[in-house]
Enzyme design. Structure first.
Site, PDB file in Angstrom:
ATOM      1  N   SER A  53      -9.610  46.502  -8.643  1.00  0.00           N
ATOM      2  CA  SER A  53      -9.244  46.834  -7.046  1.00  0.00           C
ATOM      3  C   SER A  53      -8.141  47.147  -6.878  1.00  0.00           C
ATOM      4  CB  SER A  53      -9.903  45.705  -6.322  1.00  0.00           C
ATOM      5  OG  SER A  53      -9.352  44.486  -6.877  1.00  0.00           O
ATOM      6  N   ASP A  91     -10.082  42.571 -15.215  1.00  0.00           N
ATOM      7  CA  ASP A  91     -10.870  43.459 -15.500  1.00  0.00           C
ATOM      8  C   ASP A  91     -10.781  44.459 -16.368  1.00  0.00           C
ATOM      9  OD1 ASP A  91     -12.985  42.776 -13.257  1.00  0.00           O
ATOM     10  OD2 ASP A  91     -11.922  43.822 -11.821  1.00  0.00           O
ATOM     11  N   LYS A 121     -13.175  40.284 -17.608  1.00  0.00           N
ATOM     12  CA  LYS A 121     -14.320  40.574 -16.828  1.00  0.00           C
ATOM     13  C   LYS A 121     -14.767  41.961 -17.186  1.00  0.00           C
ATOM     14  CE  LYS A 121     -14.298  41.061 -12.209  1.00  0.00           C
ATOM     15  NZ  LYS A 121     -15.149  42.226 -11.868  1.00  0.00           N
ATOM     16  N   GLU A 190     -21.563  40.138  -6.513  1.00  0.00           N
ATOM     17  CA  GLU A 190     -20.979  40.910  -5.354  1.00  0.00           C
ATOM     18  C   GLU A 190     -22.045  41.429  -4.344  1.00  0.00           C
ATOM     19  OE1 GLU A 190     -17.745  44.237  -4.190  1.00  0.00           O
ATOM     20  OE2 GLU A 190     -18.021  43.687  -6.249  1.00  0.00           O
TER      21      GLU A 190
END
Length: 272
Positions: A53, A91, A121, A190
């Site tokens: 993100s 990530d 991740k 999510e």
């Protein structure tokens, strides 16, 4: 209020699993730089995700897809330097692990060696099984990610709630069981129905971290800039703003600009 103290032990993947086992909720947030990571860590956050993100909130991209592995490692380095207690997870960005398990391992090793983070991740289930197995075989902890997977936005075509239909919900359950059986210590779910997330949490040993997945998850995660009110254009149902730092920054900077132009700063006391 939870605050950092030197007596609080370092959070590890094992401690995350122990928290689930004893029913202690796991507080997670994103961070992308040294200063914010230090503050988030001192406030008592258990897990800090250096999320892709960053592509949106740090680089201004519309999706998470453009961010590179080199950029993720740079952000992760700063975060690791600012953290004493929290578990730091990074990530793997789009294109660094899908479809090529050897490249996935190389990407994960780079993250661990160059940033000092403690886990990686990956988004996806059965489709990336080989990549997860190869990374885990190298002794690198893996956190999974199911439900709405932003790296697949071009496939989905929308950021709407996932797994409402029975077939997709069943696949999510099967993927979660697979990730758990492979040895993932945690799985992010999510934007899925709360009942489904609670069911998954009850059926797997891995810690289930929810974002827009209800209170039945073992823990929660939000994007730091979103929950601090620094991103006015993003207001999904699951987001609660715990502060309005964005407005405070605007007011502070505006005051600074005014004082500079009026020659009120620096004052006589602020000069050498």
């Amino acid at each position: 209020m939870s605050t950092y103290t030197e007596t609080k032990p370092k959070v590890t993947t094992r401690r995350i699993l122990e928290m689930k086992q004893r029913g202690e909720k796991i507080a997670c947030l994103t961070a992308y730089d040294y200063t914010m990571a230090r503050l988030v860590d001192e406030a008592g956050t258990d897990l800090i995700l250096v999320g892709d993100s960053a592509s949106n909130v740090m680089l201004g991209n519309f999706t998470t897809l453009p961010i590179t592995l080199d950029e993720m490692i740079t952000y992760a380095k700063g975060v690791v330097r600012g953290v004493k207690r929290a578990l730091v997870v990074v990530d793997l960005p789009f294109g660094s692990y899908q479809g090529n398990s050897k490249e996935a391992l190389t990407s994960a090793i780079r993250v661990m060696k160059e940033s000092g983070a403690e886990a990686v991740k990956l988004e996806g289930g059965a489709e990336i099984r080989e990549s997860i197995e190869r990374i885990l075989s190298a002794g690198i902890p893996v956190c999974g990610h199911l439900g709405l997977t932003p790296q697949s936005i071009n496939k989905f075509g929308t950021y709407t709630v996932r797994a409402r239909q029975e077939a997709e919900a069943q696949k999510l359950i099967e993927d979660a069981r697979m990730l758990d059986s492979l040895g993932c210590f945690a799985i992010v779910l999510e934007k899925i129905p709360a009942e489904l997330a609670a069911r998954v949490a009850s059926e797997v040993s891995a810690a289930i971290i929810g974002i827009g997945a209800g209170s039945g998850a073992d823990g929660q995660i939000l994007v730091l800039q979103d929950m601090l009110g620094m991103n006015d254009g993003f207001s999904p149902k699951f987001l609660r703003r715990f502060a309005d730092i964005g407005d405070a920054i605007r007011r502070g900077v505006s005051h600074y600009v005014e004082d500079v132009k009026n020659i009120d700063f620096p004052s006589a006391e602020e000069q050498y």
